[in-house]
Every structure is written in structure tokens, then in C-alpha cells.
Design an enzyme around this catalytic site. Sequence first.
Site, PDB file in Angstrom:
ATOM      1  N   SER A  13     -14.841 -21.363   7.039  1.00 33.77           N
ATOM      2  CA  SER A  13     -15.232 -21.048   5.671  1.00 33.77           C
ATOM      3  C   SER A  13     -14.432 -19.847   5.203  1.00 33.77           C
ATOM      4  O   SER A  13     -13.992 -19.023   6.021  1.00 33.77           O
ATOM      5  CB  SER A  13     -16.726 -20.722   5.600  1.00 33.77           C
ATOM      6  OG  SER A  13     -17.076 -20.143   4.359  1.00 33.77           O
ATOM      7  N   TYR A  51     -23.870 -15.684   9.083  1.00 29.32           N
ATOM      8  CA  TYR A  51     -23.077 -16.874   8.746  1.00 29.32           C
ATOM      9  C   TYR A  51     -21.585 -16.563   8.826  1.00 29.32           C
ATOM     10  O   TYR A  51     -20.811 -17.302   9.453  1.00 29.32           O
ATOM     11  CB  TYR A  51     -23.440 -17.362   7.348  1.00 29.32           C
ATOM     12  CG  TYR A  51     -22.603 -18.527   6.880  1.00 29.32           C
ATOM     13  CD1 TYR A  51     -22.800 -19.804   7.401  1.00 29.32           C
ATOM     14  CD2 TYR A  51     -21.603 -18.342   5.916  1.00 29.32           C
ATOM     15  CE1 TYR A  51     -22.025 -20.871   6.975  1.00 29.32           C
ATOM     16  CE2 TYR A  51     -20.826 -19.405   5.492  1.00 29.32           C
ATOM     17  CZ  TYR A  51     -21.036 -20.665   6.015  1.00 29.32           C
ATOM     18  OH  TYR A  51     -20.271 -21.734   5.596  1.00 29.32           O
TER      19      TYR A  51
END
Length: 258
Positions: free
Chosen positions: A152, A165
Site C-alpha cells: 500500500s 496497518y
Amino acid sequence: MSALLSGSPLAGRVAVVSGASSGMGAATAERLAELGATVVVLARRKDKLENVVKNIEAAGGTALALSVDVTDRAAIQTAAHQVADRFGKADLVFNNAGVQLISGIEELKVDDWQRQIDLNITGLMNVIAAFLPHLTESAAQGKPTDLINTSSIAATRILEKFSIYSGTKAYISHLTRLLRVELGPKIVRVATIEPGMVDTELPDHVTDPDASKLMADLIHDIDCLQSADIAETVAFMAAVPRHVNLTEITIMPTAQAI
């Protein structure tokens, strides 16, 4: 994204896609099949997986759904054996399963921390462990061979409340760089894709109001990426000549500044 590829450049490939029940995984599975690959889709939600297979078969492709939790190492090993028995060794693995649970660190949402670590890191490693023998054998036979991990943009951006995350995604990005050192000489291509904001169900899992507002505003204000954009990018990475390894692709909405 308009289709960049045509014909059947992935004919003869056996592709495994984790996190394939929706979003980027489902779209990528369908696109790989459209381009000629035999596709095995992995996820927990059996009904959604079967819909993906129906879509692939309706378009003339070949696919198999295996309902499995990637955090279950034994189950993933069994899935790898099932793939080999049915189609032969996989030569393309899109390691895509993941979850995004955003919260401030002082909230001590340790269950959310652990869930992200279990799925985003341990699940990813379980898939690698199960299918790496497939990939190295396929490469040894002279086939194009790909391990593509989903990271990501959060792996490199510093965003408040994204610490766990982002940490899991940073692990994935750096792991991929390290794996290339070992697997590149074996002609196993290793790559990571680092998307920015994609309009999928992933933001629906976010319960923190600040993070939810950030994502909702992005979806509302800019032309976000679509799952098809990711699918076409992954397909292109797998379709280039065997000696070419597109190692780290950051794909962002043009208007996304953070």
C-alpha cells in the site's frame, strides 16, 4: 482503466489469487483468466468466491474456488496440493489478502492490531511458504514465474492512526525487496504493488471516525482508483518478458496528494 493488454498473453499460466472474493482480488482473478490464465481463487467467503468463478467461466475461462483462511498454515498447504493435483504447479501468485483497521495507538485496540498482523503478515507468509516450491519449480522449467505481493502507499506515507496497518504494509514492501535477492537469480520475479486510494470495500472496515472521514472525503473529492486499474497493472507485470521484473509499482489516483 481501459484494457492495455489483448489476446492471451497469459495462456498456459496457472495463477493463484488470495483475497479474491471481492475488490482488487476478484477483479484481478477475472482479468488474468480473460488473458488466458487458469485461475485459483482463495478467500474465506465461499459464496463470493463461487461468484468470481461463475464470472470467469461465463467468459470462457477456467477457475477453481478454494475456501480457505490464509492465516491457517495447514489449510494453505492443503490448497497448494489441490492446485498441483488439479492444474499443475502455480507460476503466478498474487498475494493479496489483507485488512485495514485504523485507530490511534493509545486506544490500545490490541485485537485489531493482532488481526492485521495475522492477516497482512502471517497470512502473506503462509501463502509464500505454500506456493514458493511451485514457483521455483516452474522457473526451473523455464516458465515465466511471478510472486506479486499487495502492499500500500501507506507503507511509505506517514499518516496519523495508521501505525499498525502502515507497519504491516512496510513489512511487505521491504520483504519483497529482500526476496528478490534470493529468488531473482532463480528467475522468479518478485514484485510489490503499492496502491493509493482504491474504491473497494476495504475502507468499510475502518471504524475510526477521523480515518473514515479521510477516506470518505477522498472517495468523494477525487477520481479514485478502481479495482480494474489494479487488475490491469498486475496482469501487465505478469505479461512482460521473462527477463523483465517490474519490482515495485506505486499506483496512485492522479489527484491524491497524501
